[in-house]
Write a protein that holds these residues in place. Structure first.
Motif, short mmCIF file in Angstrom:
data_model
loop_
_atom_site.label_atom_id
_atom_site.label_comp_id
_atom_site.label_asym_id
_atom_site.label_seq_id
_atom_site.Cartn_x
_atom_site.Cartn_y
_atom_site.Cartn_z
N PHE A 29 -42.99 -10.64 56.19
CA PHE A 29 -43.58 -9.32 56.08
C PHE A 29 -42.52 -8.31 55.64
N ARG A 30 -42.97 -7.22 55.05
CA ARG A 30 -42.03 -6.20 54.57
C ARG A 30 -41.27 -5.56 55.73
N ILE A 31 -41.96 -5.40 56.85
CA ILE A 31 -41.32 -4.79 58.02
C ILE A 31 -40.99 -5.89 59.03
N ASN A 32 -39.73 -6.04 59.31
CA ASN A 32 -39.31 -7.05 60.28
C ASN A 32 -37.92 -6.72 60.79
N VAL A 33 -37.49 -7.48 61.74
CA VAL A 33 -36.14 -7.36 62.28
C VAL A 33 -35.49 -8.74 62.19
N MET A 34 -34.31 -8.79 61.63
CA MET A 34 -33.57 -10.04 61.58
C MET A 34 -32.29 -9.89 62.40
N GLY A 35 -31.84 -10.98 62.94
CA GLY A 35 -30.67 -10.86 63.78
C GLY A 35 -29.98 -12.19 64.04
N TRP A 36 -28.89 -12.08 64.77
CA TRP A 36 -28.10 -13.24 65.16
C TRP A 36 -27.92 -13.25 66.67
N TYR A 37 -28.08 -14.43 67.24
CA TYR A 37 -27.84 -14.66 68.64
C TYR A 37 -26.83 -15.80 68.75
N CYS A 38 -26.15 -15.88 69.90
CA CYS A 38 -25.23 -16.99 70.10
C CYS A 38 -25.45 -17.59 71.48
N GLN A 39 -25.12 -18.88 71.57
CA GLN A 39 -25.24 -19.59 72.84
C GLN A 39 -24.03 -20.49 73.01
N LEU A 97 -35.81 -14.05 63.30
CA LEU A 97 -36.65 -13.10 62.58
C LEU A 97 -37.84 -12.75 63.46
N ALA A 98 -38.07 -11.46 63.63
CA ALA A 98 -39.19 -10.99 64.43
C ALA A 98 -40.10 -10.13 63.56
N GLN A 99 -41.39 -10.46 63.54
CA GLN A 99 -42.36 -9.70 62.77
C GLN A 99 -43.74 -9.88 63.35
N ALA A 100 -44.51 -8.82 63.36
CA ALA A 100 -45.90 -8.85 63.79
C ALA A 100 -46.06 -9.55 65.14
N GLY A 101 -45.14 -9.30 66.06
CA GLY A 101 -45.26 -9.83 67.40
C GLY A 101 -44.85 -11.29 67.56
N ARG A 102 -44.29 -11.88 66.54
CA ARG A 102 -43.85 -13.27 66.63
C ARG A 102 -42.37 -13.36 66.30
N GLU A 103 -41.75 -14.41 66.82
CA GLU A 103 -40.33 -14.66 66.58
C GLU A 103 -40.15 -16.05 66.00
N TYR A 104 -39.14 -16.16 65.14
CA TYR A 104 -38.80 -17.43 64.52
C TYR A 104 -37.30 -17.64 64.64
N TRP A 105 -36.90 -18.90 64.77
CA TRP A 105 -35.49 -19.24 64.97
C TRP A 105 -35.03 -20.26 63.94
N GLY A 106 -33.77 -20.13 63.56
CA GLY A 106 -33.14 -21.15 62.76
C GLY A 106 -32.65 -22.29 63.64
N GLN A 107 -32.06 -23.29 63.01
CA GLN A 107 -31.63 -24.48 63.75
C GLN A 107 -30.27 -24.28 64.41
#
Length: 115
Positions: A29-39, A97-107
């Motif tokens: 989507f055009r409006i979203n938030v992308m980011g980085w997390y660490c563990q 990536l967070a958009q429209a109330g959902r979140e997605y994660w990379g590997q």
């Protein structure tokens, strides 16, 4: 569906630099938030940095002044420039990536900083 593919992790000496990249594909989507997390081993996943599609940024206190998040909206790609790396930065880094109330994660991509 959304897919996130990270690259750029590796082994670096303390004080060195790495640049992580994360390319998003699919229904972005055009409006979203992308980011980085660490563990880190034995620890919970935690926020490193976020950037909105409008360019607003947020950083964890531990990385302020050392890490820079940026994005290319045309390529649906987010970057994390990591400078002055410390051994305590060692972790698996995940793109989000967070958009429209959902979140997605990379590997995830491993970053290891040797002392």
């Amino acid at each position: 569906q959304v897919q996130l593919v990270e690259s750029g992790g590796g082994l670096v000496q303390a004080g060195g630099s790495l640049r992580l990249s994360c390319a998003a594909s699919g229904s972005i989507f055009r409006i979203n938030v992308m980011g980085w997390y660490c563990q880190a081993p034995g620890k919970q996943r935690e926020l490193v940095a976020l950037i909105t599609s409008g360019g607003s940024k947020n950083y964890a206190d531990s990385v302020k002044g050392r890490f820079t998040i940026s994005r290319d909206n045309g390529k649906n790609t987010v970057y994390l420039q990591m400078n002055s790396l410390k051994p305590e930065d060692t972790a698996v880094y995940y793109c989000n990536l967070a958009q429209a109330g959902r979140e997605y994660w990379g590997q995830g991509t491993q970053v290891t900083v040797s002392s």
